[in-house]
Design a protein around this motif. Structure first.
Motif, mmCIF file in Angstrom:
data_model
loop_
_atom_site.group_PDB
_atom_site.id
_atom_site.type_symbol
_atom_site.label_atom_id
_atom_site.label_comp_id
_atom_site.label_asym_id
_atom_site.label_seq_id
_atom_site.Cartn_x
_atom_site.Cartn_y
_atom_site.Cartn_z
ATOM 1 N N MET A 117 48.717 -11.442 -2.434
ATOM 2 C CA MET A 117 47.587 -11.099 -2.838
ATOM 3 C C MET A 117 46.034 -10.926 -1.635
ATOM 4 O O MET A 117 45.372 -9.754 -1.462
ATOM 5 N N LEU A 118 45.918 -12.479 -2.023
ATOM 6 C CA LEU A 118 45.028 -12.692 -0.451
ATOM 7 C C LEU A 118 44.849 -12.435 0.577
ATOM 8 O O LEU A 118 44.014 -11.069 1.304
ATOM 9 N N SER A 119 46.144 -12.555 1.128
ATOM 10 C CA SER A 119 46.702 -12.128 2.257
ATOM 11 C C SER A 119 46.354 -10.280 2.670
ATOM 12 O O SER A 119 45.884 -10.247 3.608
ATOM 13 N N ARG A 120 47.194 -9.816 1.850
ATOM 14 C CA ARG A 120 47.064 -8.719 1.704
ATOM 15 C C ARG A 120 45.570 -7.692 1.803
ATOM 16 O O ARG A 120 45.602 -6.738 2.717
ATOM 17 N N PHE A 121 45.123 -8.565 0.282
ATOM 18 C CA PHE A 121 43.983 -7.912 0.541
ATOM 19 C C PHE A 121 42.883 -8.120 1.323
ATOM 20 O O PHE A 121 41.898 -7.231 2.390
ATOM 21 N N CYS A 122 42.784 -9.536 2.158
ATOM 22 C CA CYS A 122 42.058 -9.634 3.571
ATOM 23 C C CYS A 122 42.389 -8.455 4.136
ATOM 24 O O CYS A 122 41.641 -8.447 5.810
ATOM 25 N N LEU A 123 43.980 -8.464 5.422
ATOM 26 C CA LEU A 123 44.410 -7.728 5.983
ATOM 27 C C LEU A 123 43.897 -6.147 5.946
ATOM 28 O O LEU A 123 42.883 -6.079 6.495
ATOM 29 N N TYR A 124 43.701 -5.682 4.424
ATOM 30 C CA TYR A 124 43.066 -4.654 4.056
ATOM 31 C C TYR A 124 41.430 -4.204 4.789
ATOM 32 O O TYR A 124 41.042 -3.308 5.276
ATOM 33 N N GLU A 125 41.107 -4.968 4.256
ATOM 34 C CA GLU A 125 39.382 -5.523 4.632
ATOM 35 C C GLU A 125 39.242 -5.377 5.968
ATOM 36 O O GLU A 125 38.384 -4.653 6.038
ATOM 37 N N GLY A 126 39.374 -6.069 6.286
ATOM 38 C CA GLY A 126 39.272 -6.745 7.755
ATOM 39 C C GLY A 126 39.395 -5.553 8.651
ATOM 40 O O GLY A 126 38.769 -5.016 9.947
#
Length: 601
Positions: free
Chosen positions: A212-221
């Motif tokens: 979830m952290l990697s998914r979120f950070c890719l989205y936000e980045g």
């Protein structure tokens, strides 16, 4: 917001009935129909019991939401969708603050989560276990706000349970996106650090938190990078870097792509298996079991309300790794021709000629839907009851982790051929498609992808475009596409009129690949000249479709691509100034005048 936020919490009912003794104190007890911290939140067992309720809340693990993520009905990957869709209404100009559904501005689940997090002070027991369940609660708070962020951008951020007297907090304006995003990341970082790595894959573990952290950070980045109107481009890099490091930690965690050498069949089994518990590609899944009467409705993905679009079908490469759109005559190949020598994932995602749901007579396509039915997630099992499925469904799988790692590195400009070999090419190897060569991709970017994503302009343009292709293919019909278009600022793709299969001419067509005509497309029932010469026995069994039914038409009148009158009668239009968010329901703005509608609304 206000009325829903105060809905009483009734997740766990504590039925404590003492049949002997203490009867004189019965009327002095606190009511036990809702959680009371005076008696609850005392042990780690209490935390486990309470947090089990999170799995059925609206969000990443709730049954209805898992079901919604088994298709791409809200994107350009679908040719037509007959069900109701807010997104479809929006791009046709049919949505406003007064008509948008109010269900998404619902804060009850946040209250449930914060209620636990605000009542941990008296919990006794192993502190690592307390932290574990605290991490699960914070995981779900992050999930809640991730969905709110994607829908609205700026939203009010709360970490405490509000009471009716907390007027300043209840009636405050939205907090800025940057604060909300940092808070989501902080919750996920806590979960990564404290949720235990061991345990069943149908419960939140450290690996699910990392996913979830990697998914979120890719989205936000990527959202910050491409949405320059936010003024947050300078802060995109830290999110992309964390997407890389979080995904890399998963890559070092013993997971692997499910690959027995059976190409498309291996890929298909990820979505149709009765048991994913031991599959090394799975980080987190939703468990379904016939013996326990836990079923899903994956049966409905096939030929019910939607079909795959021509643009999605065209995205699949040839088996040799070259674009289908660069092959001779690609744009006039018929339904039975487009599957030849293609990426094997195509024929287990889109129904190929000869496919049968009954292990008998092949199924026929429906031109009224476009002609490319979805079969991904459709469990072919003669023992499965009609309209009921028991296959487990993945929520986080290793393939997504590899895609995140490759995309984040490409956006950062640090990707190498070695990175591609450890990510994208593992997926292509499983599928039986030639590997992606970084130098060749950058030297000759696919012009179709260049046209689709004009915002991409880096030195790694060609390879980044191919990573986007790979993401769309590998994760097709898993519910990612719409949000991918938003974060890439590629909403303009949603306004393109969708198309189905190519029809060379009116008359009878073979769509099963056996050389015998199965269906016919005519202008009207009276105009049967195109059927002249068709044997009477064949003609008697044809399934007939008519252009004058107004359910579809052909782009060149008597030939061409299947298209849909709705796109002519109510044209699609993506308003770049506002459609990257939804409006806040008007009733909520009346309740709290400090709320400001997202830009453009």
């Amino acid at each position: 917001m206000l009325s829903r936020y105060y809905t009483p919490l009734v997740i766990v009912v504590l039925a404590i009935t003492i049949l002997t003794g203490c009867k004189k104190n019965f009327l002095e007890r606190e009511p036990q129909t809702s959680i009371n911290p005076k008696y609850f939140f005392k042990t780690t067992a209490d935390l486990e019991t309470y947090s089990n309720g999170f799995y059925e809340m609206t969000g990443i693990t709730a049954l209805n939401d898992v079901m919604e993520r088994k298709n791409d009905v809200f994107s350009d990957n679908l040719s037509v969708y007959l069900g109701g869709s807010e997104i479809d209404n929006m791009i046709r100009g049919k949505i406003s603050a007064t008509t948008v559904t109010p269900k998404s501005w619902n804060w009850e689940n946040l209250r449930r989560i914060n209620y636990m997090l605000n009542n941990l002070q008296d919990v006794q027991g192993d502190q690592a276990t307390v932290a574990h369940f605290t991490g699960i609660a914070r995981f779900y708070r992050a999930d809640f706000y991730f969905e709110m962020l994607k829908r609205y951008g700026d939203v009010p951020y709360y970490t405490t349970v509000l009471e009716a007297t907390d007027e300043a907090a209840l009636y405050k304006k939205q907090d800025p996106r940057a604060l909300v995003a940092d808070s989501i990341r902080a919750d996920l970082e806590y979960a990564v650090s404290h949720v235990k790595a061991d345990g069943t894959k149908s419960r939140i573990t450290k690996w699910a938190a990392l996913a979830m952290l990697s998914r979120f950070c890719l989205y936000e980045g990527t959202f910050r990078k491409y949405h320059d109107e936010l003024g947050l481009q300078a802060s995109a890099t830290p999110f992309l870097e964390r997407a890389v490091s979080a995904s890399k930690e998963i890559m070092n965690g013993g997971f692997s792509i499910y690959n027995t050498g059976k190409k498309g069949e291996d890929y298909q089994k990820i979505f149709t298996s009765a048991d994913l518990s031991s599959n090394k590609e799975i980080l987190f899944y939703r468990d379904f079991d016939q013996a326990l009467n836990r079923s899903n409705d994956t049966h409905y993905v096939f030929d019910w309300q939607w079909s795959i679009s021509k643009s999605m079908a065209d995205t699949y490469l040839m088996a040799d790794g070259t674009p289908f759109t660069s092959s001779p005559g690609w744009n006039t190949k018929t339904y039975t021709e487009v599957f030849n020598n293609r990426d094997p994932r195509m024929a287990v995602t889109i129904m190929p000629p000869g496919f049968s749901t009954t292990l008998g007579r092949p199924n026929l396509i429906r031109p009224t839907f476009g002609g490319y039915p979805q079969i991904k997630f459709y469990a072919i099992d003669p023992n499965t009851k009609v309209y009921t499925e028991y296959s487990d469904l993945p929520i986080f799988r290793y393939a997504e982790t590899l895609l995140i790692n490759a995309e984040a590195k490409a956006e950062l400009g640090s990707i190498t051929q070695g990175d591609l070999d450890q990510t994208i090419n593992l997926l292509r190897n499983r599928a039986g498609v030639s590997p992606l060569n970084m130098s060749l991709a950058n030297a000759n970017p696919d012009p179709v992808l260049v046209n689709m994503y004009p915002q991409v302009s880096s030195g790694n343009k060609g390879v980044l475009l191919e990573i986007r292709r790979e993401r769309n293919v590998e994760l097709a019909c898993e519910g990612f596409r719409f949000n991918d278009l938003l974060r890439w600022k590629a909403g303009q793709l949603l306004e393109r009129p969708t198309q189905g299969i190519y029809v060379a001419k009116l008359g009878a067509m073979d769509v099963t690949g056996d050389g015998v005509e199965d269906i016919a497309i005519l202008e009207s029932p009276e105009k049967t000249d195109p059927l002249a010469g068709v044997p009477a026995a064949v003609k008697a069994n044809l399934v007939m479709y008519y252009l004058n039914s107004n359910s579809f038409y052909l782009s060149n009148q008597t030939s061409g691509f299947i298209m849909f009158p709705e796109n002519v009668n109510t044209p699609r239009s993506f308003n770049e100034a506002k459609y990257y968010y939804f409006p806040i329901p008007f009733q909520q703005v009346l309740l709290n005048p400090k709320l400001v509608q997202p830009k453009g609304w």
